[in-house]
Design a protein around this motif. Structure first.
Motif, mmCIF file in Angstrom:
data_model
loop_
_atom_site.group_PDB
_atom_site.id
_atom_site.type_symbol
_atom_site.label_atom_id
_atom_site.label_comp_id
_atom_site.label_asym_id
_atom_site.label_seq_id
_atom_site.Cartn_x
_atom_site.Cartn_y
_atom_site.Cartn_z
ATOM 1 N N SER A 56 60.758 29.565 -5.699
ATOM 2 C CA SER A 56 61.224 28.419 -4.902
ATOM 3 C C SER A 56 60.521 27.123 -5.318
ATOM 4 O O SER A 56 61.148 26.064 -5.434
ATOM 5 C CB SER A 56 61.011 28.751 -3.423
ATOM 6 N N TRP A 57 59.211 27.214 -5.572
ATOM 7 C CA TRP A 57 58.466 26.032 -6.060
ATOM 8 C C TRP A 57 59.025 25.549 -7.378
ATOM 9 O O TRP A 57 59.182 24.362 -7.615
ATOM 10 C CB TRP A 57 56.985 26.361 -6.240
ATOM 11 N N PHE A 58 59.288 26.532 -8.247
ATOM 12 C CA PHE A 58 59.802 26.181 -9.570
ATOM 13 C C PHE A 58 61.105 25.400 -9.454
ATOM 14 O O PHE A 58 61.268 24.359 -10.082
ATOM 15 C CB PHE A 58 60.015 27.430 -10.423
ATOM 16 N N TYR A 59 62.042 25.906 -8.650
ATOM 17 C CA TYR A 59 63.337 25.228 -8.529
ATOM 18 C C TYR A 59 63.154 23.820 -7.973
ATOM 19 O O TYR A 59 63.801 22.874 -8.414
ATOM 20 C CB TYR A 59 64.286 26.014 -7.626
ATOM 21 N N ARG A 60 62.262 23.695 -7.000
ATOM 22 C CA ARG A 60 62.068 22.378 -6.404
ATOM 23 C C ARG A 60 61.511 21.378 -7.429
ATOM 24 O O ARG A 60 61.991 20.262 -7.568
ATOM 25 C CB ARG A 60 61.132 22.481 -5.201
ATOM 26 N N LEU A 61 60.502 21.844 -8.177
ATOM 27 C CA LEU A 61 59.914 20.979 -9.205
ATOM 28 C C LEU A 61 60.952 20.646 -10.278
ATOM 29 O O LEU A 61 61.156 19.487 -10.632
ATOM 30 C CB LEU A 61 58.718 21.690 -9.853
ATOM 31 N N PHE A 62 61.631 21.664 -10.761
ATOM 32 C CA PHE A 62 62.612 21.488 -11.836
ATOM 33 C C PHE A 62 63.671 20.460 -11.424
ATOM 34 O O PHE A 62 63.984 19.539 -12.170
ATOM 35 C CB PHE A 62 63.283 22.833 -12.146
ATOM 36 N N ASN A 63 64.193 20.637 -10.229
ATOM 37 C CA ASN A 63 65.284 19.761 -9.801
ATOM 38 C C ASN A 63 64.819 18.333 -9.541
ATOM 39 O O ASN A 63 65.599 17.393 -9.608
ATOM 40 C CB ASN A 63 65.973 20.334 -8.568
ATOM 41 N N ARG A 64 63.532 18.182 -9.236
ATOM 42 C CA ARG A 64 63.029 16.834 -9.023
ATOM 43 C C ARG A 64 62.876 16.070 -10.332
ATOM 44 O O ARG A 64 63.042 14.866 -10.384
ATOM 45 C CB ARG A 64 61.676 16.915 -8.299
ATOM 46 N N ILE A 65 62.580 16.771 -11.416
ATOM 47 C CA ILE A 65 62.252 16.052 -12.650
ATOM 48 C C ILE A 65 63.324 16.134 -13.733
ATOM 49 O O ILE A 65 63.129 15.653 -14.828
ATOM 50 C CB ILE A 65 60.893 16.497 -13.239
ATOM 51 N N THR A 66 64.471 16.761 -13.460
ATOM 52 C CA THR A 66 65.518 16.768 -14.491
ATOM 53 C C THR A 66 66.758 16.030 -13.996
ATOM 54 O O THR A 66 66.941 15.819 -12.805
ATOM 55 C CB THR A 66 65.971 18.192 -14.870
ATOM 56 N N ASP A 67 67.606 15.675 -14.954
ATOM 57 C CA ASP A 67 68.869 15.014 -14.605
ATOM 58 C C ASP A 67 69.956 16.024 -14.288
ATOM 59 O O ASP A 67 70.990 15.679 -13.736
ATOM 60 C CB ASP A 67 69.358 14.159 -15.791
ATOM 61 N N THR A 68 69.731 17.268 -14.684
ATOM 62 C CA THR A 68 70.744 18.283 -14.431
ATOM 63 C C THR A 68 70.167 19.374 -13.536
ATOM 64 O O THR A 68 69.651 20.373 -14.019
ATOM 65 C CB THR A 68 71.210 18.929 -15.755
#
Ligand code: UDP
Ligand code: MG
Length: 324
Positions: free
Chosen positions: A147-159
């Motif tokens: 869950s942390w990973f998805y949150r971080l990923f979605n915050r810093i990528t455009d897709t």
């Protein structure tokens, strides 16, 4: 206008793409189960196994299955390339109007494929993906870190990628052809699906436990998988250092003014080795960290620049040749 031209349901063919790595215990159970579940569907289907360099009896068992079942074929890679590459090999070689990447351990319930196909045809989307509502089999730590990973990923990528979606999904021909045009060696598939875009729809499901055998992903492998995802889809970790640097320089500048003021107006000596020491250690740490992050990108550039083929095929069933 219709977005994708669908053929008659009886002509529609779905390819199940199944990467396998040391799965001698699960393959036959999987094929049997799929036959039960898809016995009455109106559409056509086939199974393409990708042997990801297994060292157990996986390939022997695949050959047995292929001999007795005309719907099944396989492609064997020349070594263990990892699930993402095995999946790519399968998608590139899948035959039909759509492909469904699915795990062999029945953690991706084949029952859901019927729903995928239904929604795909009804909603006329390019992709229907499963979203896990529950993963009782996984530990709290695994769920939390995911869950942390998805949150971080979605915050810093455009897709952004949908949270709790795995590889289990239906991808139509148009999207497979788009994926074919992405040549990178670093294949974080979930990111690639999001990057190519097109239209999609989610279907919730509860993820059961593995039917037999063991998971191939330990924490170290998952950590590296997460790093691949972040560093392949965002340049923020690179760029952020200019901001951190500017911030620290600004703070330091004010601190210098304070020290000068203290000396000039109050005649106080600038105290201390302690503050000097902590500043040096702090900057040393920051510099190593930022160099390390540079290294993550340079390392990936190095791998990509070699332009090596994604994988090699050592063997296939009679009806397949690697079409890549
Ligand atoms: N797999 C693969 N290559 C690998 C590791 C795994 O093809 O290097 C396959 C594996 O055989 C299975 C699927 O990927 O069909 C999911 O693996 P696993 O069940 O171990 O992962 P988990 O469900 O624990 O995330
Ligand atoms: Mg599994």
């Amino acid at each position: 206008m219709k977005k994708n031209t669908l053929t008659d349901i009886a002509q529609t063919e779905i390819a199940l793409v199944v990467p396998v790595f040391n799965e001698e215990q699960t393959i036959k159970l999987f094929v049997e189960h799929v036959h039960q579940v898809l016995a009455d569907v109106k559409w056509q289907w086939n199974i393409l196994f990708v042997d990801d360099g297994s060292s157990d009896q996986t390939l022997t068992i695949l050959k047995q299955v292929v001999d007795s079942d005309p719907r099944v074929g396989y492609i064997a890679l020349s070594r263990n390339f990892g699930k993402e590459i095995a999946l790519s090999a399968g998608l590139l070689n899948a035959r039909g109007d759509a492909a469904v990447p699915i795990d062999v351990d029945l953690q991706d319930p084949p029952e859901l494929i019927v729903d995928f196909v239904y929604h795909w045809r009804e909603a006329q989307v390019d992709m229907v993906y499963g979203v896990r509502t529950g993963r009782p089999d996984d530990t709290v730590a695994k769920r939390r870190s995911a869950s942390w990973f998805y949150r971080l990923f979605n915050r810093i990528t455009d897709t952004p990628i949908p949270e709790n979606a795995g590889d289990f999904r239906l991808i139509d021909r148009r999207m497979i052809e788009a994926l074919r045009q992405l040549p990178e060696r670093n294949r974080f598939m979930k990111g690639l699906y999001a990057w190519v875009g097109y239209t999609s729809l989610s279907v919730p499901y509860s993820r059961p436990a593995r039917i037999a055998g063991e998971s191939k992903f330990n924490y170290w492998r998952l950590w590296n998988f997460a790093l691949d995802g972040v560093f392949s889809f965002s340049t923020l970790p690179l760029r952020i250092w200019s901001y951190i640097g500017a911030l620290i320089a600004g703070i330091s500048f004010f601190y210098i003014l304070v020290i000068i003021a203290q000396v000039v107006f109050f005649g106080r000596d600038a105290p201390g080795y302690a503050s000097l020491m902590s500043a040096i250690l702090f900057f040393g740490g920051m510099q190593l960290l930022s160099i390390g992050i540079l290294g993550e990108y340079v390392g990936r550039l190095f791998i990509e620049s070699k332009q090596r083929p994604l994988y090699f095929v050592i063997d296939t069933s009679d009806d397949y040749v690697d079409v890549r």
